[in-house]
Design a protein around this motif. Structure first.
Motif, PDB file in Angstrom:
ATOM      1  N   THR A 177       0.854  -1.183   0.000  1.00 57.53           N
ATOM      2  CA  THR A 177       0.000   0.000   0.000  1.00 57.53           C
ATOM      3  C   THR A 177       0.889   1.232   0.000  1.00 57.53           C
ATOM      4  O   THR A 177       1.773   1.373   0.859  1.00 57.53           O
ATOM      5  CB  THR A 177      -0.904   0.029   1.243  1.00 57.53           C
ATOM      6  OG1 THR A 177      -1.788  -1.093   1.216  1.00 57.53           O
ATOM      7  CG2 THR A 177      -1.726   1.316   1.294  1.00 57.53           C
ATOM      8  N   ALA A 178       0.684   2.133  -0.948  1.00 57.27           N
ATOM      9  CA  ALA A 178       1.461   3.362  -1.048  1.00 57.27           C
ATOM     10  C   ALA A 178       0.666   4.511  -0.440  1.00 57.27           C
ATOM     11  O   ALA A 178      -0.492   4.733  -0.804  1.00 57.27           O
ATOM     12  CB  ALA A 178       1.778   3.668  -2.504  1.00 57.27           C
ATOM     13  N   ALA A 188       1.584   6.340 -11.579  1.00 55.71           N
ATOM     14  CA  ALA A 188       3.024   6.104 -11.465  1.00 55.71           C
ATOM     15  C   ALA A 188       3.335   5.169 -10.308  1.00 55.71           C
ATOM     16  O   ALA A 188       4.223   4.300 -10.418  1.00 55.71           O
ATOM     17  CB  ALA A 188       3.755   7.434 -11.284  1.00 55.71           C
ATOM     18  N   LEU A 189       2.627   5.317  -9.195  1.00 61.14           N
ATOM     19  CA  LEU A 189       2.864   4.459  -8.031  1.00 61.14           C
ATOM     20  C   LEU A 189       2.477   3.018  -8.325  1.00 61.14           C
ATOM     21  O   LEU A 189       3.163   2.078  -7.895  1.00 61.14           O
ATOM     22  CB  LEU A 189       2.095   4.992  -6.826  1.00 61.14           C
ATOM     23  CG  LEU A 189       2.556   6.356  -6.301  1.00 61.14           C
ATOM     24  CD1 LEU A 189       1.632   6.844  -5.196  1.00 61.14           C
ATOM     25  CD2 LEU A 189       3.991   6.293  -5.801  1.00 61.14           C
ATOM     26  N   ALA A 194       2.842  -0.553  -6.464  1.00 56.75           N
ATOM     27  CA  ALA A 194       1.805  -0.419  -5.433  1.00 56.75           C
ATOM     28  C   ALA A 194       0.533  -1.148  -5.861  1.00 56.75           C
ATOM     29  O   ALA A 194       0.078  -1.019  -6.998  1.00 56.75           O
ATOM     30  CB  ALA A 194       1.499   1.052  -5.178  1.00 56.75           C
ATOM     31  N   THR A 195      -0.027  -1.914  -4.939  1.00 57.12           N
ATOM     32  CA  THR A 195      -1.300  -2.590  -5.214  1.00 57.12           C
ATOM     33  C   THR A 195      -2.482  -1.780  -4.693  1.00 57.12           C
ATOM     34  O   THR A 195      -3.605  -1.946  -5.172  1.00 57.12           O
ATOM     35  CB  THR A 195      -1.312  -3.991  -4.575  1.00 57.12           C
ATOM     36  OG1 THR A 195      -0.914  -3.890  -3.203  1.00 57.12           O
ATOM     37  CG2 THR A 195      -0.338  -4.913  -5.289  1.00 57.12           C
ATOM     38  N   ASP A 196      -2.245  -0.923  -3.712  1.00 63.66           N
ATOM     39  CA  ASP A 196      -3.280  -0.045  -3.169  1.00 63.66           C
ATOM     40  C   ASP A 196      -2.689   1.333  -2.917  1.00 63.66           C
ATOM     41  O   ASP A 196      -1.482   1.467  -2.639  1.00 63.66           O
ATOM     42  CB  ASP A 196      -3.841  -0.603  -1.852  1.00 63.66           C
ATOM     43  CG  ASP A 196      -4.594  -1.907  -2.049  1.00 63.66           C
ATOM     44  OD1 ASP A 196      -5.662  -1.888  -2.676  1.00 63.66           O
ATOM     45  OD2 ASP A 196      -4.090  -2.954  -1.583  1.00 63.66           O
ATOM     46  N   ILE A 197      -3.529   2.363  -2.966  1.00 64.72           N
ATOM     47  CA  ILE A 197      -3.115   3.743  -2.720  1.00 64.72           C
ATOM     48  C   ILE A 197      -3.962   4.299  -1.583  1.00 64.72           C
ATOM     49  O   ILE A 197      -5.197   4.134  -1.584  1.00 64.72           O
ATOM     50  CB  ILE A 197      -3.300   4.639  -3.963  1.00 64.72           C
ATOM     51  CG1 ILE A 197      -2.667   3.994  -5.201  1.00 64.72           C
ATOM     52  CG2 ILE A 197      -2.730   6.025  -3.703  1.00 64.72           C
ATOM     53  CD1 ILE A 197      -1.181   3.854  -5.160  1.00 64.72           C
ATOM     54  N   LEU A 198      -3.318   4.944  -0.609  1.00 60.04           N
ATOM     55  CA  LEU A 198      -4.040   5.557   0.507  1.00 60.04           C
ATOM     56  C   LEU A 198      -3.612   7.012   0.639  1.00 60.04           C
ATOM     57  O   LEU A 198      -2.413   7.298   0.750  1.00 60.04           O
ATOM     58  CB  LEU A 198      -3.729   4.813   1.815  1.00 60.04           C
ATOM     59  CG  LEU A 198      -4.467   5.285   3.069  1.00 60.04           C
ATOM     60  CD1 LEU A 198      -5.961   4.973   2.954  1.00 60.04           C
ATOM     61  CD2 LEU A 198      -3.887   4.624   4.319  1.00 60.04           C
TER      62      LEU A 198
END
Length: 330
Positions: A177-178, A188-189, A194-198
Motif C-alpha cells: 500500500t502506497a 506512477a505508483l 503499489a497494489t493499493d493507494i491511501l
C-alpha cells in the motif's frame, strides 16, 4: 580547478550558497580523491542548502550526502586509481565536504566499489535514498516479515526512499500500500508496484492508541503523527521501519501497539551503517533493481540548478530521485 556548490556564512552570520571554482589543495583531508561524475539531491541536502534544518556542522561546507565517481588518487590499501566507487553518508555534506562538487577527498573506508550491475548514473538514481530503502526492506525480512505475513505500507511513496521501496517490495512479492499526499501520482505508483493507494490525510485521521490492524510491515520516511498512526495500525507482531522525519521529529504515540500487539519499531540509520551492511545492501540492490526502470523516477539537473531544486524538493514539487550531473558524467 573544479566546480563546487559551497555553503558559507557571511559577516552577518547568514548562510549563503554559491557555485565556486576551487583548487584541489582546498579539499579536506582524506586518503582517496575521487572525480565525482554524479551526485544526487536528497531531503537532507535540501535542508542544508536552504538552511531550513540544522544539517551543516562547520563552514564552509560542500553539501551532498552521496556521490559516485572514479578514483584519481589513493593511498588507501584497498582502493586503486581508476576504480569506480560510491559514497553514502558518513557525515559527507554535514561535517566533511560532500558530493555536490566535481572532486571529493574522503577517507577510503567510507567508499564501496560501484556494483558492476550499475553505471555511476544508475547508482545515483538509487543513491542514499535507494540504499536506505534496501536497509528498510532487509530489516523487515530479518524480523520475519514475508509476503505471506500480510500487506506492507510505504509512506512518502512518491519520494526517493518510497519509490525505491515500492520497486523492491513488489519485486520480492509483497502486496504494498502506497501512502501519498499526491493523488495524481496513482498511475506512477502502481507502475512502481503499489497494489493499493491511501491518501496521507486518511492515515492522519487514525489517532486512537490502537486502530484496525491492517499491515504486517511498514517503511516510514515521515515520523511524527504518520509514524504514530502506522504503529497503531499494525497487525499482531507487525514491524515498522523508521528512516525519516519529513513530517517532524516528534512521536505522538502510546505504548499500546508495542505491549498489546507486540509491534516492533526498527530504526534505520544509513549514515553510520557498518560497511558490511552497506556492501550487502548494494549487492542486493544490484540483484533486485532493473536499471532501466529507474528512468521513470529520475529528474536530472546540473550543479547550477541545485539551489532552486532544493527549495522545490522541500515544497513537494519534485517526485522521485534528483540526479546531479558533474565532471565527466557517464
Amino acid at each position: 580547478m573544479f566546480r563546487a556548490l559551497l555553503i558559507e556564512k557571511n559577516a552577518d552570520g547568514d548562510q549563503v550558497v554559491h557555485e565556486h571554482s576551487l583548487a584541489e589543495d582546498q579539499l579536506p583531508e582524506g586518503d582517496v580523491t575521487v572525480r565525482v561524475e554524479w551526485s544526487s539531491l536528497n531531503y537532507k541536502d535540501a535542508l542544508a542548502i536552504t538552511g531550513k534544518g540544522p544539517i551543516v556542522r562547520s563552514y564552509p561546507m560542500v553539501p551532498g550526502i552521496d556521490f559516485a565517481g572514479t578514483i584519481e588518487a589513493s593511498s588507501h590499501p584497498g582502493l586503486f586509481v581508476g576504480q569506480h566507487v560510491v559514497l553514502n553518508g558518513w557525515g559527507a555534506g554535514e561535517s566533511h565536504w560532500g558530493g555536490l562538487a566535481e572532486r571529493a577527498r574522503v577517507p577510503g573506508d567510507w567508499l564501496i566499489p560501484l556494483p558492476s550491475a550499475f553505471s555511476a548514473r544508475q547508482a545515483m538514481a538509487l543513491g542514499t535514498a535507494g540504499y536506505t530503502a534496501m536497509l528498510c526492506v532487509r530489516a523487515l525480512i530479518r524480523e520475519g516479515v514475508t509476503p505471506k505475513s500480510g500487506p506492507i505500507v510505504v509512506t512518502g511513496a512518491s519520494g526517493g526512499v518510497g519509490s525505491v521501496a515500492l520497486m523492491l517490495l513488489s519485486r520480492l512479492g509483497y502486496q504494498v500500500t502506497a501512502i501519498t499526499g499526491h493523488p495524481e501520482e496513482e498511475p506512477a505508483l502502481r507502475e512502481l508496484g503499489a497494489t493499493d493507494i491511501l491518501p496521507r490525510q486518511a492515515l492522519l485521521r487514525l489517532t486512537r492508541p490502537l486502530e484496525k490492524a491492517q499491515w504486517a510491515g511498514a517503511v516510514d520516511v515521515a515520523g511524527a503523527a504518520v509514524l504514530a498512526a502506522l504503529c497503531a495500525s499494525m497487525q499482531y507482531h507487525g514491524v515498522v521501519t523508521a528512516c525519516g522525519l519529513a513530517a517532524g521529529m516528534d512521536f505522538p504515540a502510546t505504548v499500546a501497539p508495542f505491549i498489546l500487539r507486540g509491534v516492533t519499531l526498527v530504526g534505520i540509520d544509513s549514515v553510520q551503517c557498518p560497511k558490511e551492511e552497506r556492501l550487502a545492501a548494494w549487492q542486493q540492490l544490484a540483484q533486485l533493481i532493473e536499471p532501466e526502470k529507474l528512468n521513470g523516477i529520475i529528474t536530472e539537473i546540473s550543479l547550477s540548478d541545485v539551489k532552486k531544486a532544493a527549495s522545490d524538493l522541500l515544497d513537494g514539487e519534485i517526485r522521485g530521485r534528483i540526479l546531479v550531473r558533474l565532471a565527466g558524467s557517464r
